[in-house]
Write a protein that holds these residues in place. Structure first.
Motif, PDB file in Angstrom:
ATOM      1  N   VAL A   6      -0.034   2.395   3.954  1.00 28.54           N
ATOM      2  CA  VAL A   6       0.133   3.804   4.332  1.00 28.54           C
ATOM      3  C   VAL A   6       1.583   4.002   4.763  1.00 28.54           C
ATOM      4  CG1 VAL A   6      -0.729   5.675   5.762  1.00 28.54           C
ATOM      5  CG2 VAL A   6      -2.272   3.854   5.045  1.00 28.54           C
ATOM      6  N   VAL A   7       2.397   4.405   3.796  1.00 22.63           N
ATOM      7  CA  VAL A   7       3.833   4.581   4.046  1.00 22.63           C
ATOM      8  C   VAL A   7       4.251   5.957   3.543  1.00 22.63           C
ATOM      9  CG1 VAL A   7       4.461   2.138   3.915  1.00 22.63           C
ATOM     10  CG2 VAL A   7       4.334   3.483   1.809  1.00 22.63           C
ATOM     11  N   SER A   8       5.421   6.379   3.958  1.00 21.00           N
ATOM     12  CA  SER A   8       5.952   7.632   3.417  1.00 21.00           C
ATOM     13  C   SER A   8       6.126   7.492   1.914  1.00 21.00           C
ATOM     14  CB  SER A   8       7.324   7.921   4.029  1.00 21.00           C
ATOM     15  OG  SER A   8       7.215   8.020   5.417  1.00 21.00           O
ATOM     16  N   ASP A   9       6.012   8.585   1.215  1.00 19.63           N
ATOM     17  CA  ASP A   9       6.226   8.550  -0.229  1.00 19.63           C
ATOM     18  C   ASP A   9       7.612   7.957  -0.493  1.00 19.63           C
ATOM     19  OD1 ASP A   9       3.760   9.741  -0.640  1.00 19.63           O
ATOM     20  OD2 ASP A   9       4.594  11.736  -0.265  1.00 19.63           O
ATOM     21  N   THR A  10       7.650   7.024  -1.421  1.00 21.47           N
ATOM     22  CA  THR A  10       8.845   6.196  -1.569  1.00 21.47           C
ATOM     23  C   THR A  10       9.324   6.170  -3.004  1.00 21.47           C
ATOM     24  OG1 THR A  10       8.109   4.768   0.234  1.00 21.47           O
ATOM     25  CG2 THR A  10       9.712   3.817  -1.271  1.00 21.47           C
ATOM     26  N   CYS A  11      10.614   6.332  -3.176  1.00 19.52           N
ATOM     27  CA  CYS A  11      11.211   6.103  -4.494  1.00 19.52           C
ATOM     28  C   CYS A  11      11.593   4.627  -4.577  1.00 19.52           C
ATOM     29  CB  CYS A  11      12.456   6.968  -4.685  1.00 19.52           C
ATOM     30  SG  CYS A  11      13.401   6.443  -6.134  1.00 19.52           S
ATOM     31  N   GLN A  60       2.763   0.948  -2.940  1.00 16.57           N
ATOM     32  CA  GLN A  60       1.848   0.564  -1.863  1.00 16.57           C
ATOM     33  C   GLN A  60       1.347  -0.869  -2.031  1.00 16.57           C
ATOM     34  OE1 GLN A  60       2.013   3.447  -3.458  1.00 16.57           O
ATOM     35  NE2 GLN A  60       2.373   4.911  -1.820  1.00 16.57           N
ATOM     36  N   CYS A  79       4.023  -3.007  -0.656  1.00 12.58           N
ATOM     37  CA  CYS A  79       4.081  -2.998   0.813  1.00 12.58           C
ATOM     38  C   CYS A  79       3.010  -3.917   1.389  1.00 12.58           C
ATOM     39  CB  CYS A  79       3.884  -1.573   1.344  1.00 12.58           C
ATOM     40  SG  CYS A  79       5.254  -0.486   0.914  1.00 12.58           S
ATOM     41  N   GLU A  93      15.244   3.267  -4.263  1.00  8.71           N
ATOM     42  CA  GLU A  93      16.031   3.360  -3.031  1.00  8.71           C
ATOM     43  C   GLU A  93      16.296   1.978  -2.464  1.00  8.71           C
ATOM     44  OE1 GLU A  93      17.408   6.127  -1.392  1.00  8.71           O
ATOM     45  OE2 GLU A  93      16.929   7.057  -3.310  1.00  8.71           O
TER      46      GLU A  93
END
Ligand SMILES: *Cc1c(COP(=O)(O)O)cnc(C)c1O
Length: 377
Positions: free
Chosen positions: A26-31, A249, A252, A34
């Motif tokens: 559960v993380v911020s939407d990620t490119c 995800q 992660c 980056e």
């Protein structure tokens, strides 16, 4: 966030994970392009090599697929066009490697014996002698998950090297569960996945291989555009990322699972699995179950149990009874004939095994099966 109900999965992957691994998704939407995420992927790659004690002479090439994807990427990429791939097969996953080789129309030489029988070094050596100079790669499964049999990695790596062949190991179910020293063994390509003893989420697989094998001129393929070991490696080296959309995800969760692996240590995890295995096997024996393999051939990661023959027994009833109590067992149709399997992978403690055995005993009592599982009535 509340953690979902805990289930004890006794199927061979995906496995029971820690709440911290679940939550890591559960993380911020990620490119994925980056910097921050590329750092995470770099760390994951280094850690993956560390799990099997490889040094800078090894690289980890990650694919966005279940375990089979990385096996396919490896086999389809590395075998030169005019050479043979020898596959050692004593179970379902060995057979699958042969099917992959055939799908790519490789020159496959298959040493195939019945599921659950140990590989015979003498006959394999005869094959290598008969095809001397023609076999470029020998592929085998370390832990044959369909039967629970452990094949001798050191012995067959040595044998392949004696005949100037490189070795491809499907270690998907043993990676992070059994100690493997890739550098010491000299394994050329070792395949693993995120969702077994690494205790992460399904969706990522990887090949850990000697750097020299993927840098410089490709010797065989690629034969697939997507599952190309060389391009995938090159992209990681140049761009610190995977070529296609990264399952952020899943990465992660894998990052967190690797951190937890090193906290527990490889030896610690292996000890925990051994304890659980002993608890399980002794408990099942006490309840009257019999096993497919003799003790000396079994790994601690899986036990194949001979299906009871007592007509009062029904696998489906047993499955549903156990499932409603939070334990998931694995059906015969994915196993050696006449057996069902219980995997011992994942975030499971000895107390879970004891609770499982108590529930199983209650089921057998309810069905009046106690003590004569294999008797016909
Ligand atoms: C689980 C497993 C695989 C891969 O299965 P996927 O469903 O593709 O993840 C391959 N080999 C072995 C030995 C396995 O245990």
């Amino acid at each position: 966030m509340m953690a979902p109900d805990r289930r004890v999965l006794l199927n061979p992957g995906p496995v029971t994970t820690t709440d911290t691994v679940k939550r890591a998704q559960v993380v911020s939407d990620t490119c994925p392009r980056e910097r921050e995420f590329r750092d995470l992927m770099g760390r994951v790659r280094d850690h993956l090599i560390g799990v099997v004690e490889g040094g800078s002479e090894y690289v980890a090439v990650i694919f966005e697929s279940s375990g089979t994807g990385a096996v396919e990427a490896c086999i389809s990429s590395v075998v030169p066009r005019d050479r043979k791939l020898l596959i050692l097969s004593n179970g379902g996953y060995g057979d699958r490697m042969a099917e992959i080789g055939q799908a790519y129309e490789l020159d496959v030489l298959q040493y195939r014996i019945p599921w659950g029988r140990p590989l015979d070094k003498k006959s394999i050596e005869c094959l290598l002698q008969r095809h001397r100079g023609q076999v470029s790669h020998v592929a085998l499964v370390h832990h044959e998950t369909t039967t629970g049999m452990l094949n001798d990695l050191a012995e067959f790596t040595r044998l392949a090297h004696e005949y100037n062949a490189e070795v491809v190991v499907d270690a998907i179910s043993s990676y992070a569960g059994l100690p493997i020293g890739i550098a010491e063994l000299g394994v050329d390509y070792l395949v693993g996945s995120s969702s077994k003893c690494l205790q992460a989420m399904p969706g990522l697989s990887f090949v850990i291989c000697r750097r020299e094998h993927v840098e410089g001129q490709p010797r065989g393929g690629p034969r697939s555009y997507y599952l190309d070991l060389y391009s995938q490696h090159r992209f990681f080296e140049e761009q610190s990322g995977v070529r296609f959309t990264a399952p952020v995800q899943a990465f992660c969760a894998l990052d967190q699972a690797l951190i937890e692996f090193f906290e527990e240590t490889g030896a610690g995890r292996h000890r925990r699995y051994l304890r659980n295995h002993t608890e399980m096997v002794e408990g099942l024996r006490r309840l009257g179950f019999r096993f497919l393999l003799p003790p000396e051939q079994r790994s601690c990661l899986m036990i194949a149990v001979i299906e009871p023959t007592n007509p009062a027994y029904s696998y489906d009833e047993m499955h549903d009874y156990m499932r409603s109590r939070g334990f998931v067992i694995y059906p015969e149709r994915y196993s050696a004939p006449g057996a069902f399997r219980l995997a011992n992978m994942g975030e499971i403690e000895a107390r879970d095994i004891r609770a499982f055995l108590r529930a199983l005993e209650a089921f057998l009592e309810e069905k009046s099966l106690g003590g004569d599982l294999y008797e016909a009535h």
